[in-house]
Design a protein around this motif. Sequence first.
Motif, short mmCIF file in Angstrom:
data_model
loop_
_atom_site.label_atom_id
_atom_site.label_comp_id
_atom_site.label_asym_id
_atom_site.label_seq_id
_atom_site.Cartn_x
_atom_site.Cartn_y
_atom_site.Cartn_z
N MET A 91 31.39 36.38 34.13
CA MET A 91 31.71 36.10 35.54
C MET A 91 32.94 36.87 36.00
SD MET A 91 29.74 34.19 37.29
CE MET A 91 29.69 35.16 38.75
N ILE A 92 33.96 36.87 35.15
CA ILE A 92 35.20 37.55 35.52
C ILE A 92 34.93 39.04 35.79
CG2 ILE A 92 37.44 38.33 34.59
CD1 ILE A 92 37.70 35.57 33.26
N ALA A 93 34.19 39.66 34.88
CA ALA A 93 33.91 41.10 35.04
C ALA A 93 33.10 41.36 36.32
CB ALA A 93 33.17 41.62 33.82
N ASP A 94 32.11 40.48 36.61
CA ASP A 94 31.30 40.64 37.82
C ASP A 94 32.16 40.50 39.08
OD1 ASP A 94 29.05 40.96 36.35
OD2 ASP A 94 28.37 38.88 36.54
N ASN A 95 33.01 39.48 39.06
CA ASN A 95 33.87 39.26 40.22
C ASN A 95 34.78 40.45 40.47
OD1 ASN A 95 32.77 36.73 40.52
ND2 ASN A 95 34.43 35.66 39.47
N ILE A 96 35.34 40.98 39.40
CA ILE A 96 36.25 42.13 39.53
C ILE A 96 35.49 43.33 40.09
CG2 ILE A 96 37.53 43.86 38.19
CD1 ILE A 96 38.62 41.52 36.52
N LYS A 97 34.29 43.53 39.56
CA LYS A 97 33.50 44.67 40.01
C LYS A 97 33.23 44.58 41.51
CE LYS A 97 29.45 47.28 38.59
NZ LYS A 97 28.05 46.82 38.59
N LYS A 98 32.88 43.38 41.96
CA LYS A 98 32.59 43.19 43.40
C LYS A 98 33.81 43.51 44.25
CE LYS A 98 28.94 39.77 43.29
NZ LYS A 98 29.05 38.47 42.61
N ILE A 99 34.97 43.06 43.80
CA ILE A 99 36.19 43.33 44.58
C ILE A 99 36.47 44.83 44.58
CG2 ILE A 99 38.69 42.93 44.73
CD1 ILE A 99 38.11 40.22 43.22
N GLN A 100 36.40 45.43 43.40
CA GLN A 100 36.75 46.85 43.30
C GLN A 100 35.85 47.73 44.14
OE1 GLN A 100 36.89 47.23 39.05
NE2 GLN A 100 39.12 47.50 39.05
N GLU A 101 34.57 47.33 44.25
CA GLU A 101 33.63 48.14 45.03
C GLU A 101 34.04 48.26 46.49
OE1 GLU A 101 29.57 47.54 42.39
OE2 GLU A 101 29.89 46.29 44.17
N GLU A 102 34.73 47.26 46.98
CA GLU A 102 35.11 47.34 48.40
C GLU A 102 36.55 47.80 48.62
OE1 GLU A 102 35.73 43.56 50.46
OE2 GLU A 102 34.98 42.53 48.68
N LEU A 103 37.26 48.14 47.55
CA LEU A 103 38.65 48.56 47.70
C LEU A 103 38.75 50.07 47.94
CD1 LEU A 103 40.97 46.79 45.11
CD2 LEU A 103 40.27 46.08 47.40
N PRO A 104 39.48 50.46 48.99
CA PRO A 104 39.77 51.88 49.14
C PRO A 104 40.63 52.36 47.95
CG PRO A 104 40.44 50.62 51.10
CD PRO A 104 40.07 49.63 50.05
N ASP A 105 40.57 53.66 47.66
CA ASP A 105 41.28 54.20 46.48
C ASP A 105 42.78 53.93 46.47
OD1 ASP A 105 39.00 55.16 45.40
OD2 ASP A 105 39.26 57.22 46.11
N HIS A 106 43.39 53.86 47.64
CA HIS A 106 44.84 53.75 47.66
C HIS A 106 45.33 52.31 47.45
CE1 HIS A 106 43.71 52.78 51.82
NE2 HIS A 106 44.80 52.03 51.84
N VAL A 107 44.40 51.37 47.27
CA VAL A 107 44.81 49.97 47.12
C VAL A 107 44.74 49.54 45.64
CG1 VAL A 107 44.33 47.58 47.78
CG2 VAL A 107 43.96 49.42 49.43
N THR A 108 45.86 49.05 45.13
CA THR A 108 45.92 48.56 43.75
C THR A 108 45.59 47.07 43.71
OG1 THR A 108 47.66 50.15 43.19
CG2 THR A 108 47.45 48.23 41.74
N LEU A 109 44.70 46.72 42.80
CA LEU A 109 44.35 45.32 42.60
C LEU A 109 45.24 44.72 41.52
CD1 LEU A 109 42.50 42.77 42.73
CD2 LEU A 109 40.98 43.93 41.10
N VAL A 110 46.01 43.71 41.90
CA VAL A 110 46.75 42.94 40.91
C VAL A 110 45.96 41.65 40.67
CG1 VAL A 110 48.91 41.71 40.39
CG2 VAL A 110 48.97 43.87 41.69
N ALA A 111 45.52 41.46 39.42
CA ALA A 111 44.78 40.23 39.08
C ALA A 111 45.80 39.14 38.78
CB ALA A 111 43.90 40.48 37.86
N VAL A 112 45.74 38.08 39.57
CA VAL A 112 46.71 36.99 39.39
C VAL A 112 46.16 36.03 38.32
CG1 VAL A 112 47.93 35.10 40.50
CG2 VAL A 112 47.60 37.26 41.72
#
Length: 216
Positions: A1-22
């Motif tokens: 689930m965690i990997a799927d959720n991350i993938k979904k978020i990353q797919e919509e992130l523009p390249d210049h945005v860093t994802l910090v997982a809390v």
Amino acid sequence: MIADNIKKIQEELPDHVTLVAVTKYHSIEETQAVMDAGVFDLGESKVQDFLKKYEVLGNEPRWHFIGHLQKNKVKYLIGKTFLIHSVDSLKLLDVIDKESKKKEVVTSVLLQLNLAREESKSGFLEEEIKDVLTVIPKYQNIKVQGLMGMGPLSQNNDKIRNIFVELKKIYDRIKEESLSTIIQMDYLSMGMTDDYRIAIDEGSNMIRIGRKIFSS
Ligand SMILES: *Cc1c(COP(=O)(O)O)cnc(C)c1O
């Protein structure tokens, strides 16, 4: 689930945005699952919880400290964080500088702003920023790398958006005016599970996501 959720978020992130997982509230195993999914920017909000994870995971992830930081706990963090997002007082800056000197490191921080003036939240008020920026050059062991803010507790997207717009304006203004190398606007940390899309629309380049990563 965690990997799927991350993938979904990353797919919509523009390249210049860093994802910090809390990863606050989550176990070392769950935190490891986040890293296995390819996210190495991790956010923690309690010093003790952070230290437990740091003991096991060490410097492999980049640690972001995002919670309210008590002055007497600063010494446990110094030398271990990539970025402290939650600097909310001059006294805290003093202590971070002093402890960083002792350990001969330069600590990267963001200034947390409380533009919505919510009493439940910490952060500098808009009218305090000017004075804060004036004193920062005296801190030799601190590097200010940007701003952090939270959207107001509200169901009203316009209210949330307005706060993010204000934050971006202040960020841009400091970026233009700052001649000091100690203040370098690299990161505008805004956006959480409920409001990150609005934050990205309005210029965020670092989002802090907890619930959406760990939901089932
Ligand atoms: C907990 C927390 C987050 C993550 O919030 P979610 O709503 O779970 O995405 C982000 N920023 C700060 C400062 C937090 O304390």
